[in-house]
Scaffold this active site. Structure first.
Site, mmCIF file in Angstrom:
data_model
loop_
_atom_site.group_PDB
_atom_site.id
_atom_site.type_symbol
_atom_site.label_atom_id
_atom_site.label_comp_id
_atom_site.label_asym_id
_atom_site.label_seq_id
_atom_site.Cartn_x
_atom_site.Cartn_y
_atom_site.Cartn_z
ATOM 1 N N HIS A 76 0.879 -1.113 0.015
ATOM 2 C CA HIS A 76 -0.054 -0.035 0.133
ATOM 3 C C HIS A 76 0.775 1.326 0.130
ATOM 4 O O HIS A 76 1.832 1.293 0.796
ATOM 5 C CB HIS A 76 -0.997 -0.117 1.217
ATOM 6 N N TYR A 204 -9.171 5.112 7.674
ATOM 7 C CA TYR A 204 -9.420 5.388 9.201
ATOM 8 C C TYR A 204 -10.381 6.705 9.150
ATOM 9 O O TYR A 204 -10.148 7.635 8.513
ATOM 10 C CB TYR A 204 -8.015 6.273 9.618
ATOM 11 N N PRO A 296 -3.973 -0.065 18.917
ATOM 12 C CA PRO A 296 -3.894 -0.296 17.631
ATOM 13 C C PRO A 296 -4.066 0.685 16.535
ATOM 14 O O PRO A 296 -3.644 0.475 15.219
ATOM 15 C CB PRO A 296 -4.911 -1.352 17.465
ATOM 16 N N LYS A 300 1.232 -0.267 15.099
ATOM 17 C CA LYS A 300 2.471 -0.353 15.413
ATOM 18 C C LYS A 300 3.179 -1.664 16.302
ATOM 19 O O LYS A 300 4.059 -1.767 16.583
ATOM 20 C CB LYS A 300 2.953 0.906 16.254
ATOM 21 N N TYR A 388 4.144 6.351 10.045
ATOM 22 C CA TYR A 388 3.344 5.212 9.775
ATOM 23 C C TYR A 388 3.925 4.340 9.199
ATOM 24 O O TYR A 388 4.037 3.107 9.300
ATOM 25 C CB TYR A 388 1.829 5.696 8.972
HETATM 26 C C1 PHB Z 1 -5.637 -4.356 10.810
HETATM 27 O O1 PHB Z 1 -5.968 -4.829 9.767
HETATM 28 O O2 PHB Z 1 -6.113 -5.423 11.786
HETATM 29 C C2 PHB Z 1 -5.290 -3.055 11.493
HETATM 30 C C3 PHB Z 1 -4.762 -2.232 10.462
HETATM 31 C C4 PHB Z 1 -4.490 -1.006 10.824
HETATM 32 C C5 PHB Z 1 -4.734 -0.677 12.250
HETATM 33 C C6 PHB Z 1 -4.891 -1.601 13.154
HETATM 34 C C7 PHB Z 1 -5.349 -2.855 12.889
HETATM 35 O O3 PHB Z 1 -4.398 0.639 12.527
#
Ligand code: PHB
Ligand code: APR
Length: 393
Positions: A76, A204, A296, A300, A388
């Site tokens: 990505h 997000y 989460p 990280k 990130y």
């Molecule tokens: C996930 O795909 O489980 C995931 C992806 C990004 C995040 C947290 C969890 O910030």
């Protein structure tokens, strides 16, 4: 019958930290034994995170286990952020010249277990009552029970890779340890379903009803999360209610194409920031969730476990190759410098995107202004992108 074994590094925990450490050590000629409390089936079925930094991918390459990751992982170049229905993109590639790879932690764990069991050394599954001994001495050891029988393992070093609830961290002398913690007044409901993702990249979303996240594991498997109350019970969230809520919170122009389907996993988890210092004492070295937890929101957790493992592995290689213990002595400080920056980023992203404040409060206006700034500022987006994709090891 009780057995006495000996190895160079005794590793507690067959999560990503313990498995990656064991594999990297083996590649560099160092022997280890892994003691894991759970069964192989349990460890391989556990659903966890899914975004790998480039540094983590490089470690999987160094470990010689990146074949499936390169075949099935999704590279990505950026992420999308939706704020109250307005969607914008943070382009990692353009801003910082790096990418992330979407590949389930579950898959990474399976790859590492397969490599280990192909001849690297033992994983003792379902090892009960693992206890650490003489970590202050030059001859530390581990004891455990297997099907009711006592076993001991003598080693040069112990790697505590046994997660937040493991036996390692409590073995550090309390008088010399300090921990830092932040809990958040909300949790995440997660749902995994075999449906195509709603967008090419992760979304997000900050929304008046609460945060949500659209993620994925593959072109045919989606992972979604929604912010929820801490005391939420998953029984109160039939799949249809979760999909309804996701539709509302992810709504934007252009609209994401959410495909509904039956959940194959569903859970509620609280969010937490936690760091225990120091990460070493005597011959015991902590790595991963055993030493620190991040919420989460910035993906990280797994990547921090990987960077700890990198530092620890490098230090152990120096010890066995040259007898120089400078890197081992500096391990805690080296690892913590990176840990704290990831803690800061995860906390910042969590506080930025979740519904936390009364809409009429000053704090809510600050949050709105910061999101607006992020949406319009290349400098702000560059800072997000740099963190990130992962700060350098
Ligand atoms: C996930 O795909 O489980 C995931 C992806 C990004 C995040 C947290 C969890 O910030
Ligand atoms: N004895 C032996 N094994 C133990 C013990 C114990 N007393 N306690 C826990 N374990 C095992 C767990 O069963 C688990 O398999 O240690 C392992 C720890 O693995 P994780 O919790 O996955 O932690 P870690 O390897 O540090 O991975 C980092 O990143 O995505 C985040 O939190 C997520 O799992 C993730 C982590």
């Amino acid at each position: 019958m009780a057995t006495q074994q000996r190895t160079q590094v005794g590793i507690i925990g067959a999560g990503p930290a313990g498995l990656l450490l064991a594999r990297l050590l083996k590649v560099h000629g160092i022997e280890s034994v892994i003691l894991e409390a759970r069964s192989r089936a349990y460890v391989e079925a556990r659903i966890r995170a899914g975004v790998l930094e480039q540094g983590t991918v490089s470690l999987m390459e160094e470990a010689g286990v990146a074949g499936r990751l390169h075949r099935d992982g999704l590279v990505h170049d950026g992420v999308e952020i939706t704020v109250a229905g307005r969607r914008f993109r943070v382009d990692f590639c353009e801003l910082v010249g790096k990418t992330v790879t979407v590949y389930g932690q579950t898959e990474m764990t399976k790859d590492l277990i397969a490599a280990r069991l192909a001849g690297d050394g033992p994983i003792v599954w379902e090892a009960a009552d693992v206890a650490l001994h003489d970590i202050d001495s030059g001859r530390p050891g581990l004891s455990y029970r297997l099907a009711g029988v006592e076993h001991t393992l003598a080693c040069d070093f112990i790697a505590g890779c046994d997660g937040f609830h493991g036996a390692s961290r409590p073995s550090l002398p309390a008088a010399k340890s300090r921990s830092f913690e932040r809990t958040y007044p909300f949790g995440w409901i997660g749902i995994l379903a075999d449906v195509p993702p709603c967008s090419d990249e992760l979304i997000y979303a900050s929304h008046a009803r609460g945060f949500s996240l659209a993620s994925m594991r593959s072109p045919t498997r989606s992972r979604y999360y929604i912010q929820c109350a801490l005391d939420e019970r998953i029984e109160d969230w039939p799949d249809a209610r979760i999909w309804d809520e996701l539709e509302l919170r992810l709504a934007s122009n252009p609209p994401p194409r959410i495909t509904r389907g039956p959940s194959i996993e569903k859970s509620v988890a609280p969010l937490r920031s936690f760091v225990s210092t120091p990460m070493q004492h005597g011959r015991l070295f902590l790595a991963g969730d055993a030493a620190h937890i991040v919420p989460p929101t910035g993906a990280k957790g797994l990547n921090l476990a990987a960077s700890d493992v990198h530092y620890l592995c490098r230090a152990l290689i120096a010890h066995y190759r040259t007898g120089n213990d400078d890197l081992l002595g500096a391990y805690s400080d080296t690892a913590l410098a990176r840990v704290w920056k990831a803690e800061r980023f995860s906390w910042w992203m969590t506080m930025l995107l979740h519904k936390l404040y009364d809409e009429t409060s000053f704090e809510a206006q600050m949050q709105r202004a910061e999101l607006d700034y992020l949406a319009g500022s290349r400098a702000a987006q560059t800072a997000l992108a740099e963190n990130y994709v992962g700060l350098p090891f």
